[in-house]
Design a protein around this motif. Structure first.
Motif, PDB file in Angstrom:
ATOM      1  N   ALA A   1       0.885  -1.246   0.025  1.00  0.00           N
ATOM      2  CA  ALA A   1       0.142  -0.155  -0.011  1.00  0.00           C
ATOM      3  C   ALA A   1       0.940   1.181  -0.270  1.00  0.00           C
ATOM      4  CB  ALA A   1      -0.913  -0.062   1.116  1.00  0.00           C
ATOM      5  N   ALA A   2       1.946   1.166   0.902  1.00  0.00           N
ATOM      6  CA  ALA A   2       2.831   2.318   0.816  1.00  0.00           C
ATOM      7  C   ALA A   2       3.564   2.469  -0.271  1.00  0.00           C
ATOM      8  CB  ALA A   2       3.888   2.201   1.994  1.00  0.00           C
ATOM      9  N   GLU A   3       3.914   1.442  -1.205  1.00  0.00           N
ATOM     10  CA  GLU A   3       4.504   1.546  -2.321  1.00  0.00           C
ATOM     11  C   GLU A   3       3.767   1.950  -3.356  1.00  0.00           C
ATOM     12  OE1 GLU A   3       6.642  -1.540  -5.715  1.00  0.00           O
ATOM     13  OE2 GLU A   3       6.485  -2.129  -3.857  1.00  0.00           O
ATOM     14  N   GLY A   4       2.592   1.494  -3.600  1.00  0.00           N
ATOM     15  CA  GLY A   4       1.042   1.944  -4.391  1.00  0.00           C
ATOM     16  C   GLY A   4       0.906   3.610  -4.204  1.00  0.00           C
ATOM     17  N   HIS A   5       1.088   4.121  -2.927  1.00  0.00           N
ATOM     18  CA  HIS A   5       0.686   5.428  -2.644  1.00  0.00           C
ATOM     19  C   HIS A   5       2.036   6.323  -3.022  1.00  0.00           C
ATOM     20  CE1 HIS A   5      -0.940   8.722  -0.400  1.00  0.00           C
ATOM     21  NE2 HIS A   5       0.104   8.900  -0.005  1.00  0.00           N
ATOM     22  N   ALA A   6       3.037   5.844  -2.773  1.00  0.00           N
ATOM     23  CA  ALA A   6       4.365   6.538  -3.263  1.00  0.00           C
ATOM     24  C   ALA A   6       4.260   6.412  -4.910  1.00  0.00           C
ATOM     25  CB  ALA A   6       5.458   5.913  -2.917  1.00  0.00           C
ATOM     26  N   ARG A   7       3.975   5.496  -5.611  1.00  0.00           N
ATOM     27  CA  ARG A   7       4.100   5.391  -7.088  1.00  0.00           C
ATOM     28  C   ARG A   7       2.895   6.557  -7.389  1.00  0.00           C
ATOM     29  NH1 ARG A   7       4.539  -0.995  -9.083  1.00  0.00           N
ATOM     30  NH2 ARG A   7       6.694  -0.801  -8.341  1.00  0.00           N
ATOM     31  N   LEU A   8       1.573   6.564  -6.780  1.00  0.00           N
ATOM     32  CA  LEU A   8       0.717   7.293  -7.101  1.00  0.00           C
ATOM     33  C   LEU A   8       1.298   8.727  -7.152  1.00  0.00           C
ATOM     34  CD1 LEU A   8      -2.437   7.826  -7.985  1.00  0.00           C
ATOM     35  CD2 LEU A   8      -2.974   7.774  -5.640  1.00  0.00           C
ATOM     36  N   ASN A   9       1.702   8.972  -5.911  1.00  0.00           N
ATOM     37  CA  ASN A   9       2.272  10.392  -5.675  1.00  0.00           C
ATOM     38  C   ASN A   9       3.094  10.913  -6.721  1.00  0.00           C
ATOM     39  OD1 ASN A   9       0.573  10.756  -3.609  1.00  0.00           O
ATOM     40  ND2 ASN A   9       2.077  10.333  -2.045  1.00  0.00           N
ATOM     41  N   GLU A  10       4.167   9.989  -7.131  1.00  0.00           N
ATOM     42  CA  GLU A  10       5.082  10.244  -8.251  1.00  0.00           C
ATOM     43  C   GLU A  10       4.430  10.406  -9.483  1.00  0.00           C
ATOM     44  OE1 GLU A  10       8.385   7.567 -10.399  1.00  0.00           O
ATOM     45  OE2 GLU A  10       8.287   7.442  -8.278  1.00  0.00           O
ATOM     46  N   PHE A  11       3.405   9.501  -9.940  1.00  0.00           N
ATOM     47  CA  PHE A  11       2.617   9.733 -11.138  1.00  0.00           C
ATOM     48  C   PHE A  11       2.093  11.091 -11.341  1.00  0.00           C
ATOM     49  CE2 PHE A  11      -1.402   9.281 -13.152  1.00  0.00           C
ATOM     50  CZ  PHE A  11      -1.139   9.028 -14.510  1.00  0.00           C
ATOM     51  N   VAL A  12       1.384  11.557 -10.100  1.00  0.00           N
ATOM     52  CA  VAL A  12       0.762  12.570  -9.949  1.00  0.00           C
ATOM     53  C   VAL A  12       1.632  13.842 -10.268  1.00  0.00           C
ATOM     54  CG1 VAL A  12      -0.402  14.314  -8.484  1.00  0.00           C
ATOM     55  CG2 VAL A  12      -1.421  11.736  -8.707  1.00  0.00           C
ATOM     56  N   ALA A  13       2.765  13.700  -9.659  1.00  0.00           N
ATOM     57  CA  ALA A  13       4.070  14.707  -9.454  1.00  0.00           C
ATOM     58  C   ALA A  13       4.329  15.028 -10.926  1.00  0.00           C
ATOM     59  CB  ALA A  13       5.149  14.471  -8.685  1.00  0.00           C
ATOM     60  N   ARG A  14       4.703  13.804 -11.592  1.00  0.00           N
ATOM     61  CA  ARG A  14       4.832  13.759 -13.051  1.00  0.00           C
ATOM     62  C   ARG A  14       3.765  14.683 -13.921  1.00  0.00           C
ATOM     63  NH1 ARG A  14       6.545   8.213 -12.672  1.00  0.00           N
ATOM     64  NH2 ARG A  14       4.747   7.743 -13.863  1.00  0.00           N
TER      65      ARG A  14
ATOM     66  N   ALA B   1       4.485  18.004 -15.911  1.00  0.00           N
ATOM     67  CA  ALA B   1       4.021  17.854 -17.499  1.00  0.00           C
ATOM     68  C   ALA B   1       3.006  18.917 -17.712  1.00  0.00           C
ATOM     69  CB  ALA B   1       3.747  16.559 -17.916  1.00  0.00           C
ATOM     70  N   ALA B   2       1.947  18.880 -17.095  1.00  0.00           N
ATOM     71  CA  ALA B   2       0.908  20.023 -17.131  1.00  0.00           C
ATOM     72  C   ALA B   2       1.597  21.479 -17.147  1.00  0.00           C
ATOM     73  CB  ALA B   2      -0.077  19.898 -16.356  1.00  0.00           C
ATOM     74  N   GLU B   3       2.345  21.481 -16.201  1.00  0.00           N
ATOM     75  CA  GLU B   3       3.006  22.740 -15.908  1.00  0.00           C
ATOM     76  C   GLU B   3       3.854  23.100 -17.014  1.00  0.00           C
ATOM     77  OE1 GLU B   3       4.786  22.609 -12.089  1.00  0.00           O
ATOM     78  OE2 GLU B   3       2.976  22.911 -10.674  1.00  0.00           O
TER      79      GLU B   3
END
Length: 161
Positions: free
Chosen positions: A86-99, A103-105
Motif C-alpha cells: 500500500a505504501a509503495e502504491g501510494h508512493a507510485r501514485l504520488n510520483e505519477f501525480v507529480a510527473r 508535465a502540465a506545468e
C-alpha cells in the motif's frame, strides 16, 4: 448345645484341614499371587499408557502452540507486506501525480511562451505596418524607400528576438 453355628464352625475347620492336607492353600495363595502379579502388571501397563498419553498430549499441545505461532507470524508477515504494498502504491501514485503535474506545468509554460511570442510577433507586425504607413506618407523617393526597408527589417528583427 450343638446348634447350627457349631456345626458350621466344625465343618469349616474340617474343610480347612482337608484343604491344607491337599495343598489347596498353596494353590489358593499361588493363584492369588499370580492374580496380584497380573493386576500389578496391568497397573504398570496402565501407568505406562497414561505416561505415553500424557507425552502425546504434551506433544500435540506443543505442536498446536507452534502452529498458532506460525499462523500469527504468517498473518503478521502478510499484514506487513500489505502495508508495504500500500505504501509503495501510494508512493507510485504520488510520483505519477507529480510527473503529470510537472508535465502540465511545462505545457502551460510552453503555451504561455508561445502566446507571448505570438503577441510580440503580432505587435511587431502592427508596429511595422503603422511605421511603414507613416514613413511612406512623410518620406518620398528611392532613398526614402531604402531607408524604410532597412528600418522595418531592423524593427522586425528586434521585436521578434
Amino acid at each position: 448345645m450343638f446348634d447350627a453355628e457349631f456345626w458350621v464352625a466344625v465343618a469349616f475347620v474340617v474343610f480347612c484341614g482337608i484343604a491344607w492336607k491337599m495343598g489347596l492353600f498353596d494353590q489358593i495363595i499361588g493363584g492369588l499371587d499370580k492374580r496380584g502379579a497380573r493386576v500389578r502388571k496391568e497397573l504398570e501397563e496402565a501407568r505406562r499408557l497414561r505416561e505415553e498419553a500424557e507425552a502425546v498430549l504434551a506433544d500435540y499441545k506443543r505442536r498446536r502452540a507452534e502452529a498458532e505461532r506460525e499462523a500469527a507470524e504468517i498473518v503478521a508477515n502478510a499484514r506487513a507486506e500489505a502495508e508495504a504494498a500500500a505504501a509503495e502504491g501510494h508512493a507510485r501514485l504520488n510520483e505519477f501525480v507529480a510527473r503529470r503535474t510537472k508535465a502540465a506545468e511545462t505545457k502551460i509554460a510552453q503555451a504561455e511562451a508561445q502566446a507571448a511570442a505570438e503577441v510580440r510577433a503580432a505587435a511587431a507586425e502592427a508596429a511595422v505596418r503603422v511605421s511603414e504607413t507613416i514613413l511612406r506618407e512623410k518620406v518620398s523617393g528611392d532613398a526614402a524607400q531604402d531607408l524604410v526597408r532597412r528600418s522595418l527589417g531592423e524593427v522586425r528583427t528586434r521585436l521578434r528576438a
